[in-house]
Structures are given as structure tokens and as C-alpha cells.
Design a protein around this motif. Sequence first.
Motif, short mmCIF file in Angstrom:
data_model
loop_
_atom_site.label_atom_id
_atom_site.label_comp_id
_atom_site.label_asym_id
_atom_site.label_seq_id
_atom_site.Cartn_x
_atom_site.Cartn_y
_atom_site.Cartn_z
N THR A 75 37.68 19.80 -2.07
CA THR A 75 38.34 20.53 -1.00
C THR A 75 37.38 21.65 -0.39
OG1 THR A 75 40.20 20.60 -2.67
CG2 THR A 75 40.43 22.03 -0.74
N VAL A 76 37.55 21.49 1.10
CA VAL A 76 36.74 22.52 1.87
C VAL A 76 37.77 23.61 2.45
CG1 VAL A 76 35.41 22.69 4.19
CG2 VAL A 76 35.21 20.68 2.56
N TYR A 77 37.68 24.76 2.06
CA TYR A 77 38.57 25.97 2.15
C TYR A 77 37.68 26.83 3.33
CZ TYR A 77 40.74 25.52 -2.13
OH TYR A 77 41.29 24.99 -3.23
N GLY A 78 38.53 27.46 4.26
CA GLY A 78 38.21 28.24 5.12
C GLY A 78 37.52 29.57 4.55
N PRO A 79 36.94 30.52 5.14
CA PRO A 79 36.27 31.44 4.75
C PRO A 79 37.49 32.38 3.61
CG PRO A 79 35.99 31.41 6.87
CD PRO A 79 36.89 30.50 6.66
N ARG A 80 36.82 32.93 2.85
CA ARG A 80 37.81 33.78 1.77
C ARG A 80 39.13 33.18 1.35
NH1 ARG A 80 35.59 36.73 5.97
NH2 ARG A 80 34.24 38.30 5.20
N TYR A 81 39.22 31.78 1.24
CA TYR A 81 40.29 30.89 0.96
C TYR A 81 41.34 30.94 1.80
CZ TYR A 81 38.30 29.96 -3.97
OH TYR A 81 37.55 29.53 -5.04
N LEU A 82 41.14 31.30 3.16
CA LEU A 82 42.22 31.52 3.97
C LEU A 82 42.56 30.02 4.72
CD1 LEU A 82 41.07 34.66 6.03
CD2 LEU A 82 42.76 34.42 4.20
N GLY A 83 42.92 29.27 4.00
CA GLY A 83 43.45 27.74 4.37
C GLY A 83 42.65 26.68 3.74
N VAL A 84 43.17 25.65 3.65
CA VAL A 84 42.45 24.27 3.43
C VAL A 84 42.22 23.56 4.69
CG1 VAL A 84 42.50 21.97 2.14
CG2 VAL A 84 43.57 24.21 1.07
N LEU A 85 40.80 23.57 4.99
CA LEU A 85 40.21 22.76 5.97
C LEU A 85 40.48 21.20 5.62
CD1 LEU A 85 37.25 24.90 6.94
CD2 LEU A 85 39.67 24.98 7.80
N GLY A 86 40.20 20.84 4.51
CA GLY A 86 40.62 19.30 4.00
C GLY A 86 40.10 18.76 2.62
N GLU A 87 40.74 18.01 2.33
CA GLU A 87 40.39 17.47 0.97
C GLU A 87 39.76 15.95 1.37
OE1 GLU A 87 42.35 16.38 -3.29
OE2 GLU A 87 43.29 17.98 -1.89
N VAL A 88 38.79 15.71 0.70
CA VAL A 88 37.97 14.44 0.97
C VAL A 88 37.38 13.96 -0.43
CG1 VAL A 88 37.19 15.26 3.40
CG2 VAL A 88 35.61 15.86 1.43
N LEU A 89 37.03 12.54 -0.40
CA LEU A 89 36.56 12.17 -1.54
C LEU A 89 35.12 12.07 -1.88
CD1 LEU A 89 38.83 8.92 -1.27
CD2 LEU A 89 39.45 10.84 -2.52
N THR A 90 34.38 12.28 -1.02
CA THR A 90 32.88 12.47 -1.15
C THR A 90 32.22 13.80 -0.98
OG1 THR A 90 32.09 11.74 0.84
CG2 THR A 90 32.67 9.92 -0.74
N PRO A 91 31.25 13.96 -1.61
CA PRO A 91 30.43 15.49 -1.20
C PRO A 91 29.97 15.34 0.16
CG PRO A 91 29.22 14.33 -2.94
CD PRO A 91 30.43 13.54 -2.68
N GLN A 92 29.39 14.20 0.61
CA GLN A 92 28.98 14.18 2.26
C GLN A 92 29.96 14.38 3.09
OE1 GLN A 92 28.58 11.73 -0.60
NE2 GLN A 92 26.49 11.94 -0.67
N GLU A 93 31.16 13.97 2.90
CA GLU A 93 32.23 14.19 3.59
C GLU A 93 32.84 15.36 3.55
OE1 GLU A 93 35.31 10.55 3.72
OE2 GLU A 93 34.94 11.30 1.81
N ALA A 94 32.75 16.33 2.35
CA ALA A 94 32.95 17.75 2.39
C ALA A 94 31.71 18.39 3.22
CB ALA A 94 32.80 18.06 0.94
N ALA A 95 30.42 18.10 2.90
CA ALA A 95 29.56 19.08 3.72
C ALA A 95 29.43 18.55 5.21
CB ALA A 95 28.12 18.22 3.36
N ALA A 96 30.01 17.45 5.54
CA ALA A 96 30.08 17.34 7.09
C ALA A 96 31.29 18.15 7.46
CB ALA A 96 30.32 15.81 7.17
N LEU A 97 32.46 18.28 6.79
CA LEU A 97 33.61 18.91 7.15
C LEU A 97 33.29 20.64 7.25
CD1 LEU A 97 36.49 18.85 7.89
CD2 LEU A 97 37.16 18.93 5.43
N VAL A 98 32.67 21.04 6.56
CA VAL A 98 31.73 22.42 6.55
C VAL A 98 31.22 22.81 7.79
CG1 VAL A 98 30.34 24.18 5.41
CG2 VAL A 98 32.01 22.74 4.20
#
Length: 122
Positions: A75-98
Motif C-alpha cells: 500500500t502506498v500512502y500519502g504523507p502522514r497517512y493522509l489517504g491511500v494512493l494505491g494498493e499494488v501487487l509488487t514492490p516495483q509497482e509500489a516504488a513507481a507509484l511513490v
Amino acid sequence: MVEETVVEKTWRGMLEGHPMARRGDPEVIEAAYAEPRLRVLFPFPSHGALSFHRNTRFPWSGDLPFIASGLQSYTVYGPRYLGVLGEVLTPQEAAALVVAHLPRDCGPAFDGPWPPPEISAG
């Protein structure tokens, strides 16, 4: 020989599993390091999450998205847990989302506490 920055030393220690380095999900750390815009930020693994900061010492900037590792997803969160930016299946997708949610003026991290000297002097 050029001396490593604090950011470079921190990433290297985590990637190599140095005994004094903070521990985190190795797959997330590797995926984040593979992203050039994240590689210049200060990584901070804690409590199942990998956060990124614009500076290298407490207090942290705390204004950037971060990755939380789950059992089968990330799960990729916005700063200070202010919302979920997305939930993805791979760490590569998570890093790209950040990376997709970083401010344009983000990086590289400076050595010292937050706020940066030019803001705290004003």
C-alpha cells in the motif's frame, strides 16, 4: 576517491544487510533503490513501511508518500497517512507509484534536520 553521502551510505547498508543498518522488506528496498528519484532521498524503514525524506536527520521532512508492506500486497500512502494512493501487487509497482506522487522539486536529500536552512532562516 569521492566519499559517500549519508544517503548513499544508508542505502548501501540496507541493501547489503549491514548489521548496523535499519531493517526493512528487502524487496521493497531493492525496488525503491532502482528508482533514481527515490535513490537520492533518505530511506527510513520502520514498522513494516519504507518512508522517504528530503533530509538525513530528525526531525524528518515527513511530506512524501511511502510504502507499507502487507502480506500479499503493498500500500502506498500519502504523507502522514493522509489517504491511500494505491494498493499494488509488487514492490516495483509500489516504488513507481511513490515516484508518480513526488513533488517536482523533490530531491536530493540534504544533510541535516528539517526544515532546510533556507526555510528556517526566514
